[in-house]
Scaffold this motif. Sequence first.
Motif, PDB file in Angstrom:
ATOM      1  N   VAL A 263      23.315  53.532  54.891  1.00  0.00           N
ATOM      2  CA  VAL A 263      23.420  54.752  53.845  1.00  0.00           C
ATOM      3  C   VAL A 263      24.511  53.849  52.908  1.00  0.00           C
ATOM      4  O   VAL A 263      25.511  53.249  52.985  1.00  0.00           O
ATOM      5  N   ILE A 264      23.647  54.007  51.684  1.00  0.00           N
ATOM      6  CA  ILE A 264      24.401  53.493  50.471  1.00  0.00           C
ATOM      7  C   ILE A 264      24.739  54.588  49.646  1.00  0.00           C
ATOM      8  O   ILE A 264      23.707  55.159  49.197  1.00  0.00           O
ATOM      9  N   SER A 265      25.892  54.768  49.417  1.00  0.00           N
ATOM     10  CA  SER A 265      26.221  56.067  48.562  1.00  0.00           C
ATOM     11  C   SER A 265      27.557  56.091  47.706  1.00  0.00           C
ATOM     12  O   SER A 265      28.343  55.031  48.064  1.00  0.00           O
ATOM     13  N   ARG A 266      27.608  56.929  47.006  1.00  0.00           N
ATOM     14  CA  ARG A 266      29.019  57.346  46.366  1.00  0.00           C
ATOM     15  C   ARG A 266      29.883  57.865  47.738  1.00  0.00           C
ATOM     16  O   ARG A 266      29.358  58.121  48.671  1.00  0.00           O
ATOM     17  N   ALA A 267      31.220  58.374  47.115  1.00  0.00           N
ATOM     18  CA  ALA A 267      31.984  58.518  48.200  1.00  0.00           C
ATOM     19  C   ALA A 267      32.634  59.827  48.132  1.00  0.00           C
ATOM     20  O   ALA A 267      33.797  60.141  48.358  1.00  0.00           O
ATOM     21  N   GLY A 268      31.665  60.796  47.785  1.00  0.00           N
ATOM     22  CA  GLY A 268      32.327  62.148  47.802  1.00  0.00           C
ATOM     23  C   GLY A 268      32.564  62.800  49.014  1.00  0.00           C
ATOM     24  O   GLY A 268      32.200  62.424  50.163  1.00  0.00           O
ATOM     25  N   ALA A 269      33.473  63.893  49.001  1.00  0.00           N
ATOM     26  CA  ALA A 269      33.952  64.309  50.341  1.00  0.00           C
ATOM     27  C   ALA A 269      32.826  64.811  51.195  1.00  0.00           C
ATOM     28  O   ALA A 269      33.066  64.722  52.258  1.00  0.00           O
ATOM     29  N   SER A 270      31.936  65.693  50.754  1.00  0.00           N
ATOM     30  CA  SER A 270      30.842  66.155  51.571  1.00  0.00           C
ATOM     31  C   SER A 270      30.113  65.111  52.103  1.00  0.00           C
ATOM     32  O   SER A 270      29.592  65.042  53.295  1.00  0.00           O
ATOM     33  N   THR A 271      29.686  64.085  51.298  1.00  0.00           N
ATOM     34  CA  THR A 271      29.033  62.836  51.821  1.00  0.00           C
ATOM     35  C   THR A 271      29.683  62.101  53.019  1.00  0.00           C
ATOM     36  O   THR A 271      29.073  61.843  53.888  1.00  0.00           O
ATOM     37  N   VAL A 272      31.109  61.658  52.761  1.00  0.00           N
ATOM     38  CA  VAL A 272      32.006  61.268  53.870  1.00  0.00           C
ATOM     39  C   VAL A 272      32.014  62.219  54.973  1.00  0.00           C
ATOM     40  O   VAL A 272      31.803  61.716  55.960  1.00  0.00           O
TER      41      VAL A 272
END
Length: 366
Positions: A263-272
């Motif tokens: 997964v390539i992503s931003r690091a928002g709390a929900s995503t993490v």
Amino acid sequence: MRVIIAGGGTGGHLFPGIALAESLMGKYPEAQIIFVGTPKGLEAKVIPKIGYELSFISIQGFVGKSFSEKAKSLKSLLKSMFESKNIINSFAPDIVFGVGGYASFPVVLAAFLKKIPTIILEQNTVPGLANKLLGKIASAVAITYPETIEYFPREKTYLTGTPIRRKILEGNKEKAKKLFDIEEGRITILILGGSLGARKINKAMTEGLSYLLPLKNRIQIIHQTGEADYNWVSNEYKNLSFRATVLPFIYDMVEAYSVADLVISRAGASTVAELTAIGKASILIPYPYAAYNHQEMNARRLLSRGACELILDRELNGEVLVKKINKILNKPEIMKEMEMASLAFGKPYAGEKIIEIAESLLRRKR
């Protein structure tokens, strides 16, 4: 049980609220839940699709705004207090949850004034303005990271983690293969720019396609672009004949996660929280303008455990991104180690812990 879940604006605030609602319905099938947010927030699009009732208030953002916009925000706060009071009087909740964002502030405050138990959720290390203020009056505070306790009264602050949607743990790979046109035997890369997309990530990935040509027959891509970038990103994949499913927004994220190898992503709390609950290897690219730089803090925590690779936004380009992808995909043992470290970091039962706190508050009130 009658419950109000207030807040939203972005996926980082909204999705923990949805996850909490699902946990509540799992334990209390007869529970009545309404969400309260703003017409401009992500909740206006998402909540009607999943079947919960949604009420709007007029509150506008305050932090980072110009003087005139701050004046408008304060005026909207007064109107929103009146609207929140009316919603509470009409619905008569047993408890109110604030999940962050400015839309949570007037609702939780109105509930406090009516002596209704309240719990606020803080997904990041450093709380935003709304939660800093609400922490003083809320009945309880649920935090994700131990460091956050210094911002709230210790006697009513609980380390729970960030709630995740239960379905995240139950992805259906067969359904996902049909939804995203997945071919068996290929490595699947899932690219997320957040709920609104991320142009910097979109550009880096499309720039990197020429560097990825040697892997073209080994990989397939699912890419959430956001509405604004959908057309040109789609064309870039088509021009180089990559196997890719490109979407403005992924509503079936559970299935997307289930087939993702990387997964390539931003690091928002929900995503993490979601990535670590299901043990996914990831390349995290923190959003550089997040309040208090919380996304970089989130990513560095995972990096310190070996659970992700990190690229700072200012260093991101196609070549840098593909180097990280190659590093992971060309050595299966690296991906396996990242998956195990990610899973060890996760807190998949945060929602249940928060419900236990709510039950305790309700027993005390009775």
